[in-house]
Design a protein around this motif. Structure first.
Motif, PDB file in Angstrom:
ATOM      1  N   ALA A 240       0.838  -1.206   0.000  1.00 50.44           N
ATOM      2  CA  ALA A 240       0.000   0.000   0.000  1.00 50.44           C
ATOM      3  C   ALA A 240       0.872   1.255   0.000  1.00 50.44           C
ATOM      4  O   ALA A 240       0.560   2.228  -0.696  1.00 50.44           O
ATOM      5  N   SER A 241       1.964   1.241   0.759  1.00 50.09           N
ATOM      6  CA  SER A 241       2.828   2.430   0.818  1.00 50.09           C
ATOM      7  C   SER A 241       3.486   2.688  -0.529  1.00 50.09           C
ATOM      8  O   SER A 241       3.610   3.839  -0.947  1.00 50.09           O
ATOM      9  N   ARG A 242       3.875   1.630  -1.222  1.00 44.62           N
ATOM     10  CA  ARG A 242       4.507   1.811  -2.539  1.00 44.62           C
ATOM     11  C   ARG A 242       3.499   2.290  -3.590  1.00 44.62           C
ATOM     12  O   ARG A 242       3.829   3.130  -4.424  1.00 44.62           O
ATOM     13  N   ILE A 243       2.309   1.766  -3.541  1.00 47.50           N
ATOM     14  CA  ILE A 243       1.291   2.166  -4.514  1.00 47.50           C
ATOM     15  C   ILE A 243       0.909   3.634  -4.341  1.00 47.50           C
ATOM     16  O   ILE A 243       0.762   4.376  -5.308  1.00 47.50           O
ATOM     17  N   LEU A 244       0.750   4.063  -3.094  1.00 46.77           N
ATOM     18  CA  LEU A 244       0.218   5.400  -2.820  1.00 46.77           C
ATOM     19  C   LEU A 244       1.281   6.453  -2.535  1.00 46.77           C
ATOM     20  O   LEU A 244       0.965   7.634  -2.419  1.00 46.77           O
ATOM     21  N   GLY A 245       2.533   6.034  -2.375  1.00 44.47           N
ATOM     22  CA  GLY A 245       3.588   7.007  -2.089  1.00 44.47           C
ATOM     23  C   GLY A 245       3.524   7.553  -0.675  1.00 44.47           C
ATOM     24  O   GLY A 245       3.835   8.702  -0.430  1.00 44.47           O
ATOM     25  N   VAL A 246       3.095   6.699   0.251  1.00 39.96           N
ATOM     26  CA  VAL A 246       3.002   7.061   1.669  1.00 39.96           C
ATOM     27  C   VAL A 246       4.019   6.211   2.416  1.00 39.96           C
ATOM     28  O   VAL A 246       4.227   5.051   2.069  1.00 39.96           O
ATOM     29  N   LYS A 247       4.651   6.756   3.416  1.00 39.91           N
ATOM     30  CA  LYS A 247       5.629   5.984   4.175  1.00 39.91           C
ATOM     31  C   LYS A 247       4.951   4.884   4.976  1.00 39.91           C
ATOM     32  O   LYS A 247       3.913   5.094   5.590  1.00 39.91           O
ATOM     33  N   GLN A 248       5.548   3.707   4.959  1.00 42.15           N
ATOM     34  CA  GLN A 248       4.976   2.537   5.616  1.00 42.15           C
ATOM     35  C   GLN A 248       4.786   2.728   7.119  1.00 42.15           C
ATOM     36  O   GLN A 248       3.749   2.333   7.656  1.00 42.15           O
ATOM     37  N   PRO A 249       5.739   3.333   7.842  1.00 44.31           N
ATOM     38  CA  PRO A 249       5.501   3.517   9.278  1.00 44.31           C
ATOM     39  C   PRO A 249       4.267   4.371   9.582  1.00 44.31           C
ATOM     40  O   PRO A 249       3.580   4.145  10.573  1.00 44.31           O
ATOM     41  N   LEU A 250       3.963   5.310   8.712  1.00 41.87           N
ATOM     42  CA  LEU A 250       2.773   6.134   8.905  1.00 41.87           C
ATOM     43  C   LEU A 250       1.508   5.294   8.787  1.00 41.87           C
ATOM     44  O   LEU A 250       0.556   5.474   9.553  1.00 41.87           O
ATOM     45  N   ILE A 251       1.494   4.348   7.854  1.00 40.04           N
ATOM     46  CA  ILE A 251       0.361   3.432   7.728  1.00 40.04           C
ATOM     47  C   ILE A 251       0.250   2.576   8.985  1.00 40.04           C
ATOM     48  O   ILE A 251      -0.840   2.349   9.509  1.00 40.04           O
ATOM     49  N   ASN A 252       1.389   2.120   9.488  1.00 45.59           N
ATOM     50  CA  ASN A 252       1.409   1.316  10.710  1.00 45.59           C
ATOM     51  C   ASN A 252       0.854   2.114  11.888  1.00 45.59           C
ATOM     52  O   ASN A 252       0.070   1.590  12.682  1.00 45.59           O
ATOM     53  N   TYR A 253       1.247   3.369  12.022  1.00 47.88           N
ATOM     54  CA  TYR A 253       0.734   4.213  13.110  1.00 47.88           C
ATOM     55  C   TYR A 253      -0.774   4.368  13.008  1.00 47.88           C
ATOM     56  O   TYR A 253      -1.483   4.353  14.011  1.00 47.88           O
ATOM     57  N   LEU A 254      -1.271   4.522  11.787  1.00 45.77           N
ATOM     58  CA  LEU A 254      -2.705   4.677  11.586  1.00 45.77           C
ATOM     59  C   LEU A 254      -3.449   3.392  11.957  1.00 45.77           C
ATOM     60  O   LEU A 254      -4.457   3.433  12.655  1.00 45.77           O
ATOM     61  N   LEU A 255      -2.934   2.255  11.507  1.00 41.21           N
ATOM     62  CA  LEU A 255      -3.595   0.980  11.791  1.00 41.21           C
ATOM     63  C   LEU A 255      -3.565   0.630  13.276  1.00 41.21           C
ATOM     64  O   LEU A 255      -4.509   0.030  13.795  1.00 41.21           O
ATOM     65  N   SER A 256      -2.504   1.007  13.953  1.00 40.48           N
ATOM     66  CA  SER A 256      -2.390   0.696  15.381  1.00 40.48           C
ATOM     67  C   SER A 256      -3.105   1.723  16.256  1.00 40.48           C
ATOM     68  O   SER A 256      -3.251   1.508  17.459  1.00 40.48           O
ATOM     69  N   GLY A 257      -3.528   2.827  15.664  1.00 43.94           N
ATOM     70  CA  GLY A 257      -4.230   3.859  16.419  1.00 43.94           C
ATOM     71  C   GLY A 257      -3.314   4.822  17.142  1.00 43.94           C
ATOM     72  O   GLY A 257      -3.773   5.658  17.911  1.00 43.94           O
ATOM     73  N   ARG A 258      -2.023   4.720  16.893  1.00 40.29           N
ATOM     74  CA  ARG A 258      -1.082   5.624  17.558  1.00 40.29           C
ATOM     75  C   ARG A 258      -1.123   7.025  16.979  1.00 40.29           C
ATOM     76  O   ARG A 258      -0.754   7.984  17.649  1.00 40.29           O
ATOM     77  N   ARG A 259      -1.580   7.139  15.737  1.00 36.56           N
ATOM     78  CA  ARG A 259      -1.664   8.464  15.108  1.00 36.56           C
ATOM     79  C   ARG A 259      -2.845   8.478  14.153  1.00 36.56           C
ATOM     80  O   ARG A 259      -2.940   7.647  13.253  1.00 36.56           O
ATOM     81  N   ILE A 260      -3.738   9.418  14.365  1.00 32.55           N
ATOM     82  CA  ILE A 260      -4.899   9.569  13.480  1.00 32.55           C
ATOM     83  C   ILE A 260      -4.985  11.046  13.079  1.00 32.55           C
ATOM     84  O   ILE A 260      -5.381  11.895  13.885  1.00 32.55           O
ATOM     85  N   PRO A 261      -4.589  11.371  11.857  1.00 40.13           N
ATOM     86  CA  PRO A 261      -4.661  12.767  11.406  1.00 40.13           C
ATOM     87  C   PRO A 261      -6.093  13.287  11.440  1.00 40.13           C
ATOM     88  O   PRO A 261      -7.039  12.543  11.182  1.00 40.13           O
ATOM     89  N   LYS A 262      -6.244  14.565  11.762  1.00 42.35           N
ATOM     90  CA  LYS A 262      -7.592  15.127  11.902  1.00 42.35           C
ATOM     91  C   LYS A 262      -8.368  15.119  10.593  1.00 42.35           C
ATOM     92  O   LYS A 262      -9.583  15.049  10.592  1.00 42.35           O
ATOM     93  N   TYR A 263      -7.671  15.160   9.469  1.00 39.26           N
ATOM     94  CA  TYR A 263      -8.391  15.169   8.202  1.00 39.26           C
ATOM     95  C   TYR A 263      -8.964  13.797   7.861  1.00 39.26           C
ATOM     96  O   TYR A 263      -9.899  13.696   7.085  1.00 39.26           O
TER      97      TYR A 263
END
Length: 79
Positions: free
Chosen positions: A37-60
């Motif tokens: 997913a990170s390679r397809i969308l150009g998003v860093k993998q750790p950021l996806i991990n933070y989102l999935l684990s609930g450690r970081r949820i951007p307000k947008y």
């Protein structure tokens, strides 16, 4: 008068959150790995991990989830 142009706000704030939301859907619902997913969308993998684990949820992302029209558009893009 606005301080920032809409296109500037969209590319710096909303577009990265849309990519993260799509990455979340790809991993949690479609069986993609975080790295795929990170390679397809150009998003860093750790950021996806933070989102999935609930450690970081951007307000947008909360904005996307709370707006039914925007959420349905992004959900259709994910499919």
């Amino acid at each position: 008068m606005y301080k920032y142009a809409f296109c500037e706000v969209f590319t710096k704030k909303l577009l990265p959150s849309i990519k993260l939301y799509i990455a979340y859907k790809l991993v949690s619902e479609y069986g993609f790995t975080q790295l795929e997913a990170s390679r397809i969308l150009g998003v860093k993998q750790p950021l996806i991990n933070y989102l999935l684990s609930g450690r970081r949820i951007p307000k947008y992302i909360e904005l996307i989830q709370s707006n039914p029209v925007l959420k349905s558009i992004v959900d259709r893009l994910t499919e």
